[in-house]
Motif scaffolding. Structure first.
Motif, PDB file in Angstrom:
ATOM      1  N   PHE A 103       0.835  -1.198   0.000  1.00 28.80           N
ATOM      2  CA  PHE A 103       0.000   0.000   0.000  1.00 28.80           C
ATOM      3  C   PHE A 103       0.871   1.250   0.000  1.00 28.80           C
ATOM      4  CE2 PHE A 103      -4.651  -0.329   1.468  1.00 28.80           C
ATOM      5  CZ  PHE A 103      -4.892  -1.357   0.575  1.00 28.80           C
ATOM      6  N   ASP A 104       0.475   2.236  -0.797  1.00 28.02           N
ATOM      7  CA  ASP A 104       1.088   3.548  -0.698  1.00 28.02           C
ATOM      8  C   ASP A 104       0.641   4.170   0.619  1.00 28.02           C
ATOM      9  OD1 ASP A 104       0.961   6.592  -0.992  1.00 28.02           O
ATOM     10  OD2 ASP A 104       2.217   6.022  -2.691  1.00 28.02           O
ATOM     11  N   ILE A 105       1.605   4.369   1.533  1.00 27.07           N
ATOM     12  CA  ILE A 105       1.253   4.776   2.893  1.00 27.07           C
ATOM     13  C   ILE A 105       0.585   6.143   2.912  1.00 27.07           C
ATOM     14  CG2 ILE A 105       2.167   5.284   5.181  1.00 27.07           C
ATOM     15  CD1 ILE A 105       4.382   3.286   4.620  1.00 27.07           C
ATOM     16  N   SER A 106       1.188   7.108   2.266  1.00 29.84           N
ATOM     17  CA  SER A 106       0.684   8.476   2.328  1.00 29.84           C
ATOM     18  C   SER A 106      -0.733   8.571   1.793  1.00 29.84           C
ATOM     19  CB  SER A 106       1.607   9.408   1.545  1.00 29.84           C
ATOM     20  OG  SER A 106       1.099  10.723   1.539  1.00 29.84           O
ATOM     21  N   GLN A 107      -0.985   7.936   0.655  1.00 28.24           N
ATOM     22  CA  GLN A 107      -2.298   8.033   0.034  1.00 28.24           C
ATOM     23  C   GLN A 107      -3.367   7.265   0.811  1.00 28.24           C
ATOM     24  OE1 GLN A 107      -2.328   6.762  -4.027  1.00 28.24           O
ATOM     25  NE2 GLN A 107      -4.481   7.271  -4.352  1.00 28.24           N
ATOM     26  N   SER A 108      -3.033   6.058   1.247  1.00 31.07           N
ATOM     27  CA  SER A 108      -4.027   5.234   1.937  1.00 31.07           C
ATOM     28  C   SER A 108      -4.411   5.823   3.282  1.00 31.07           C
ATOM     29  CB  SER A 108      -3.505   3.806   2.108  1.00 31.07           C
ATOM     30  OG  SER A 108      -2.330   3.791   2.891  1.00 31.07           O
ATOM     31  N   PHE A 109      -3.436   6.362   4.023  1.00 30.53           N
ATOM     32  CA  PHE A 109      -3.752   6.927   5.326  1.00 30.53           C
ATOM     33  C   PHE A 109      -4.382   8.317   5.209  1.00 30.53           C
ATOM     34  CE2 PHE A 109      -1.218   3.463   6.701  1.00 30.53           C
ATOM     35  CZ  PHE A 109      -1.551   3.225   8.012  1.00 30.53           C
ATOM     36  N   LYS A 110      -4.378   8.856   4.027  1.00 35.71           N
ATOM     37  CA  LYS A 110      -5.055  10.126   3.787  1.00 35.71           C
ATOM     38  C   LYS A 110      -6.516   9.907   3.395  1.00 35.71           C
ATOM     39  CE  LYS A 110      -4.963  14.152   0.701  1.00 35.71           C
ATOM     40  NZ  LYS A 110      -4.306  14.774  -0.458  1.00 35.71           N
ATOM     41  N   ASP A 111      -6.790   8.834   2.621  1.00 30.72           N
ATOM     42  CA  ASP A 111      -8.122   8.638   2.044  1.00 30.72           C
ATOM     43  C   ASP A 111      -9.004   7.673   2.830  1.00 30.72           C
ATOM     44  OD1 ASP A 111      -7.375  10.351   0.062  1.00 30.72           O
ATOM     45  OD2 ASP A 111      -6.914   8.807  -1.405  1.00 30.72           O
ATOM     46  N   LEU A 112      -8.407   6.790   3.629  1.00 35.07           N
ATOM     47  CA  LEU A 112      -9.201   5.832   4.378  1.00 35.07           C
ATOM     48  C   LEU A 112      -9.368   6.308   5.812  1.00 35.07           C
ATOM     49  CD1 LEU A 112      -7.931   2.310   3.220  1.00 35.07           C
ATOM     50  CD2 LEU A 112     -10.116   3.379   2.734  1.00 35.07           C
ATOM     51  N   PRO A 153      -2.764   8.152  12.725  1.00 42.95           N
ATOM     52  CA  PRO A 153      -2.805   9.454  12.042  1.00 42.95           C
ATOM     53  C   PRO A 153      -1.445   9.928  11.559  1.00 42.95           C
ATOM     54  CG  PRO A 153      -4.054   9.509  14.088  1.00 42.95           C
ATOM     55  CD  PRO A 153      -3.310   8.231  14.088  1.00 42.95           C
ATOM     56  N   ILE A 154      -0.365   9.557  12.266  1.00 42.49           N
ATOM     57  CA  ILE A 154       0.967  10.062  11.908  1.00 42.49           C
ATOM     58  C   ILE A 154       1.495   9.406  10.643  1.00 42.49           C
ATOM     59  CG2 ILE A 154       2.296   8.352  13.232  1.00 42.49           C
ATOM     60  CD1 ILE A 154       4.129  10.647  14.070  1.00 42.49           C
ATOM     61  N   ALA A 155       0.901   8.270  10.250  1.00 35.45           N
ATOM     62  CA  ALA A 155       1.461   7.515   9.129  1.00 35.45           C
ATOM     63  C   ALA A 155       1.367   8.261   7.807  1.00 35.45           C
ATOM     64  CB  ALA A 155       0.743   6.165   9.015  1.00 35.45           C
ATOM     65  N   LYS A 156       0.518   9.253   7.722  1.00 29.72           N
ATOM     66  CA  LYS A 156       0.356   9.946   6.440  1.00 29.72           C
ATOM     67  C   LYS A 156       1.598  10.732   6.027  1.00 29.72           C
ATOM     68  CE  LYS A 156      -1.883  14.015   8.493  1.00 29.72           C
ATOM     69  NZ  LYS A 156      -3.117  14.824   8.526  1.00 29.72           N
ATOM     70  N   VAL A 157       2.544  10.955   6.973  1.00 25.22           N
ATOM     71  CA  VAL A 157       3.775  11.693   6.620  1.00 25.22           C
ATOM     72  C   VAL A 157       4.842  10.754   6.101  1.00 25.22           C
ATOM     73  CG1 VAL A 157       3.244  13.426   8.347  1.00 25.22           C
ATOM     74  CG2 VAL A 157       4.782  11.548   8.940  1.00 25.22           C
ATOM     75  N   LEU A 158       4.583   9.449   6.094  1.00 24.55           N
ATOM     76  CA  LEU A 158       5.561   8.489   5.608  1.00 24.55           C
ATOM     77  C   LEU A 158       5.483   8.390   4.094  1.00 24.55           C
ATOM     78  CD1 LEU A 158       5.087   5.633   8.234  1.00 24.55           C
ATOM     79  CD2 LEU A 158       6.625   7.601   8.338  1.00 24.55           C
ATOM     80  N   GLN A 159       6.601   8.209   3.479  1.00 29.21           N
ATOM     81  CA  GLN A 159       6.689   8.044   2.033  1.00 29.21           C
ATOM     82  C   GLN A 159       7.183   6.640   1.754  1.00 29.21           C
ATOM     83  OE1 GLN A 159       5.770  10.578  -0.030  1.00 29.21           O
ATOM     84  NE2 GLN A 159       5.323  11.859   1.761  1.00 29.21           N
ATOM     85  N   GLY A 160       6.290   5.783   1.189  1.00 31.31           N
ATOM     86  CA  GLY A 160       6.734   4.433   0.904  1.00 31.31           C
ATOM     87  C   GLY A 160       5.590   3.455   0.893  1.00 31.31           C
ATOM     88  N   LYS A 161       5.900   2.198   1.186  1.00 36.32           N
ATOM     89  CA  LYS A 161       4.944   1.111   1.082  1.00 36.32           C
ATOM     90  C   LYS A 161       4.647   0.517   2.459  1.00 36.32           C
ATOM     91  CE  LYS A 161       4.598   1.038  -3.468  1.00 36.32           C
ATOM     92  NZ  LYS A 161       3.322   1.225  -4.180  1.00 36.32           N
ATOM     93  N   LYS A 174      11.660   7.036   4.040  1.00 36.12           N
ATOM     94  CA  LYS A 174      11.442   8.453   3.766  1.00 36.12           C
ATOM     95  C   LYS A 174      10.326   8.994   4.654  1.00 36.12           C
ATOM     96  CE  LYS A 174      12.866   8.115  -1.096  1.00 36.12           C
ATOM     97  NZ  LYS A 174      12.437   8.332  -2.502  1.00 36.12           N
ATOM     98  N   ILE A 175      10.605  10.147   5.245  1.00 38.56           N
ATOM     99  CA  ILE A 175       9.631  10.769   6.136  1.00 38.56           C
ATOM    100  C   ILE A 175       9.509  12.245   5.792  1.00 38.56           C
ATOM    101  CG2 ILE A 175       9.042  11.296   8.529  1.00 38.56           C
ATOM    102  CD1 ILE A 175      10.728   8.933   9.366  1.00 38.56           C
TER     103      ILE A 175
END
Length: 899
Positions: free
Chosen positions: A617-626, A634-642, A676-677
């Motif tokens: 899963f794309d972390i940033s996108q999934s934790f933003k939309d779900l 909530p903090i996971a949306k700043v992560l860049q990666g899988k 990446k953060i």
């Protein structure tokens, strides 16, 4: 003369006074008679509000009226109402009122207003009208003959605005007569007389959930010969109407010991096809006065035989029409070539031998011809049905030829050619071997719309092939809104679904290029009185209760709220408003999601129990939309990666079919595949960075990080996990709520080298490899919210503890260094005399003097060495104290230094 007139006047006044006074004296007598009659003869409860007696309005007869009469059943129909009447009045001769309470009263007229009579037979065969007590002839026959009550010598009776209900649970039959207005005049006391009757009512008749008459208006004006001695009632001049269809009756009904002997024939006196249209309820047929018709229509019948507990009359009822047509003046199409040949017959008197034959029911609209025939046997038990349907029907022409009001406009071409044979027991028990279906049905360009669906459904094409026991859905292609879908499959019990309350069983393969959930969400618009604005609220989706099937789905794109799912595949097992998802997979957030579990809409609030597997899963996108992921971390949306994760979750669904976060509970395990953060977009990481400036949080090593958490009642608990920054391990644990309130701790094992240049110089001064391994535990307590964090650390006390450790190490090192120098000095001083040995007293005295002198020199040397060294180190420590410690902690530092 004046005196005579005066006497007459006085007599009249006395007579009028008597007429007024008598009712008050006799009302109690009538009340007693009624109650005694009910108590002695009825096995039911009789009640009424009041009994009134009038002599003036009906003089020379007396009128007795009962208000709000009610008869209530006893067991087995305990508490149920058998009959009620708003008013029930009787007319009798005045002299009847002067009889003793033991003598019967002769009634001449009965008028009932708003009489409601309910006759019932329950499933055990018990009837609610059997309320008359058995006579005790053996006990006292002479007394019962003289007991008080009523006898009837009626010459007039009326029923006004009344109703009659008959319910038979043994045969699933209901019969209703409403708005009954009936009156009859005649003399019932003689041996033979005539009864002139007028009747109007609405009739509804249903059997096995099928209505054969639906609120049809009937009217009967009949002159009936009464032979009271033979209890025979013969129709003379009469005319009846069913809606506007006229019928004439001949024959009789006679009461015999076994039941009723009936011999009645009837027919419609006219032969116009308009008579047939008249049978249809006005709500559907509308105004037939101006309808143009051709062709004939005849209905005739003979009902003859004994009505008893075991038998019914024989039946021979026929309806025929040929070459008929009709056209409503305001409609563009006509229905023509109508042919009807139908009959209801029973030749034995056994109710089970009644059968219906519709040998022909044909019609044509434009060029579309429809033909059918139906045969039904064994009506009262296990009905046996044979039918054949063959024809083409343009659905759009229905409302163009017949004035039926449909909520939604129909269109499309229906074609069918079917032969079917089955019995109802086979339908109910799924005995497919006794269900014979052969043929096909197709529909094309069918558009269906309803207030219950958001968008019209356009069925481009659907083909059904009927085989014994099953129906094959060879093709189904439809559109609605932005969605398209096609299907194939098999249906096991289509007739059971259509003809009874069976569920629709089958297996289907459903494919779609685009499937938007919003196209199937209904909206309920309600306007409030306090506002002119109409609000729209989404209703909860409901899994249809009639479905019992397996669906294998394959959709290229599914649009659900703000999510776009690609390549959705899997299986749904639907039964009892429950959908079981098996092996469901989809591509989303540049990864893949696997779903298994259940969704149930049986209760008022839909519930779910799911296992989710997320891969790459794309972390940033999934934790933003779900929303659920956003609430869990909530903090996971700043992560860049899988991200790889498994989540077990259960709870309720809201009106939009999304998880109600306040209700969910479960657990999750996640593995982060990233390094990446985006720390700048996180108030929490920015705040930590300001408190711990020796760490760059954008360079945390999160690769292959695993976390384990659980959640319930809106609270997320995170088990301890470790992340690394260079050679600093950080252990994180704690909890947060779905409202983002935090309660976390982060414990950092910080090497001493990260605590400033002065500490580093002190470490260099000590010049020991062990010192380089020293770490300081620093705890960060994290509260507040993710957007407004509150962070407290114990870094100051950690540095103080480190300083104490360094001082102790330096102290021990200097002490050890001093010991080494003393040892060397002593060895040097004593080394020159080591080989000389004296044994006399002179030699011994000299040696003692020499030793004392040496000890003094050692003390002096040690003092000089330690003093100089320690003074230098004290100066160094004081400088460190001033630079790296705040003023408030220098006192503690001073107590730790060597004086």
């Amino acid at each position: 003369m004046k005196k005579f007139l005066k006497i007459i006047g006085i007599v009249l006044l006395i007579f009028i006074a008597i007429l007024i006074a008598i009712p008050f004296a006799l009302e109690s007598k009538i009340d007693t008679i009624v109650q005694n009659y009910a108590d002695e003869n009825l096995n039911a409860e009789l009640s009424f509000d009041d009994i009134n007696l009038s002599l003036i309005s009906s003089f020379p007869k007396a009128e007795v009226s009962v208000e709000n009469l009610k008869i209530t059943n006893r067991a087995p129909f305990e508490g149920e109402t058998l009959a009620t009447a708003k008013s029930l009045s009787f007319e009798m001769g005045v002299m009847q009122l002067l009889k003793g309470t033991e003598d019967p009263l002769e009634i001449n007229e009965i008028i009932a207003d708003e009489l409601l009579l309910v006759i019932k037979t329950n499933k055990t065969g018990a009837v609610n009208y059997d309320i008359v007590k058995e006579s005790e002839t053996d006990a006292a026959p002479t007394e019962t003959e003289s007991s008080g009550g009523f006898s009837f010598d009626i010459d007039n009776y009326e029923l006004n605005n009344s109703a009659f209900t008959y319910i038979d649970d043994t045969s699933n039959l209901t019969f209703y007569l409403t708005e009954i207005n009936h009156k009859g005049t005649g003399i019932f006391s003689g041996g033979k007389s005539e009864l002139d009757t007028n009747t109007e009512a609405n009739v509804t008749f249903a059997m096995d959930s099928t209505e054969y008459l639906s609120n049809n208006r009937i009217k009967l004006d009949a002159l009936i010969d009464l032979d009271l001695e033979q209890q025979k009632y013969t129709f003379k001049e009469n005319k009846a109407y069913i809606n506007a269809l006229p019928l004439e009756f001949d024959g009789y009904v006679q009461l015999v010991e076994a039941g009723q002997q009936i011999d009645i024939s009837f027919k419609n006196p006219e032969a116009s096809f308009k008579d047939f249209l008249a049978v249809i309820p006005k709500a559907y047929a509308k105004d037939i006065a101006n309808v143009n018709t051709t062709g004939n229509f005849t209905v005739n019948g003979i009902i003859k035989g004994l009505v008893s507990e075991e038998t019914i009359p024989t039946l021979d009822i026929n309806l025929n029409s040929s070459n008929a047509s009709f056209k409503y003046p305001d409609l563009p199409k006509s229905v023509r070539n109508i042919a009807i040949d139908a009959s209801v017959k029973n030749t034995t008197g056994n109710v089970d031998d009644t059968f219906i034959n519709i040998d022909k029911l044909n019609f044509q609209i434009d060029e579309d011809v429809f033909k059918s025939e139906i045969h039904v046997k064994n009506l009262t038990k296990n009905q046996q049905i044979d039918a054949k349907l063959d024809g083409v029907l343009n659905l759009a022409n229905i409302t163009k030829a017949y004035p039926v009001e449909l909520e939604n406009e129909l269109s499309g071409i229906l074609k069918g050619n079917i032969n079917t044979s089955f019995d109802m027991n086979a339908i109910e028990t799924n005995a497919y071997q006794r269900i014979k279906n052969v043929g096909s049905v197709s529909i094309s360009d069918f558009i269906f719309s309803s207030k219950d669906i958001v968008n019209p459904i356009q069925i481009n094409k659907a083909d059904l092939a009927f085989k014994p026991g099953t129906v094959s859905l060879n093709s189904f292609d439809a559109l609605t809104g932005k969605s398209d879908f096609s299907a194939t499959g098999t249906i096991n019990n289509l007739l059971g679904f259509l003809l009874s309350d069976k569920k629709l069983e089958g297996n289907f393969n459903v494919n779609s290029n685009t499937f938007a959930i919003s196209d199937f969400m209904s909206e309920d618009e309600t306007a409030t009185e306090s506002s002119n604005k109409t609000t729209s609220e989404s209703e909860s989706l409901k899994i249809p209760d009639f479905l019992d099937c397996t669906i294998t789905a394959n959709a290229k794109t599914v649009i659900y709220d703000n999510l776009t799912l690609k390549n959705v595949k899997g299986q749904l097992l639907i039964k009892d408003q429950n959908a079981n998802l098996k092996n469901m997979t989809t591509d989303i957030f540049n990864g893949q999601l696997g779903i298994s579990g259940n969704v149930s809409t049986k209760a008022a609030k839909p519930a779910f129990d799911m296992s989710l597997a997320m891969q790459n899963f794309d972390i940033s996108q999934s934790f933003k939309d779900l929303d659920m992921l956003k609430a869990l971390a909530p903090i996971a949306k700043v992560l860049q990666g899988k991200l790889n994760s498994t989540i077990d979750v259960s709870g309720f669904l809201d009106e939009s079919f999304s998880p109600d976060l306040s209700s969910i509970s479960g657990s999750a395990i996640a593995k982060i595949l990233t390094d990446k953060i985006d720390a700048d977009n996180s108030p929490l990481l920015s705040s930590l960075d300001s408190k711990l400036d020796f760490i760059d949080f954008s360079k945390l090593d999160l690769k292959d990080l695993k976390t384990n958490l659980s959640f319930e009642n809106g609270q997320v608990s995170v088990k301890p996990f470790t992340i690394n920054y260079k050679d600093i391990p950080i252990v994180v644990s704690g909890s947060h709520s779905f409202s983002n309130t935090m309660n976390y701790t982060a414990v950092l094992q910080v090497p001493a080298k990260y605590l400033g240049s002065d500490v580093n110089r002190l470490i260099g001064k000590i010049n020991d490899n062990e010192v380089n391994k020293l770490t300081v535990p620093v705890t960060a307590n994290i509260g507040g919210t993710f957007t407004s964090p509150n962070i407290q650390t114990d870094l100051t006390s950690g540095v103080s503890n480190l300083t104490k450790q360094l001082i102790e190490i330096e102290k021990q090192k200097l002490i050890n260094t001093g010991k080494d120098k003393v040892t060397d000095l002593i060895g040097g001083l004593l080394g020159g005399n080591s080989n000389t040995t004296k044994t006399d007293s002179t030699t011994t005295t000299k040696e003692d003097t020499t030793k004392q002198t040496a000890e003094d020199k050692v003390k002096e040397g040690v003092g000089n060495i330690l003093g100089g060294t320690l003074k230098a180190e004290r100066r160094n420590l004081k400088m460190i104290n001033r630079k790296i410690l705040p003023k408030t902690s220098r006192s503690s530092f001073k107590t730790a230094t060597i004086r």
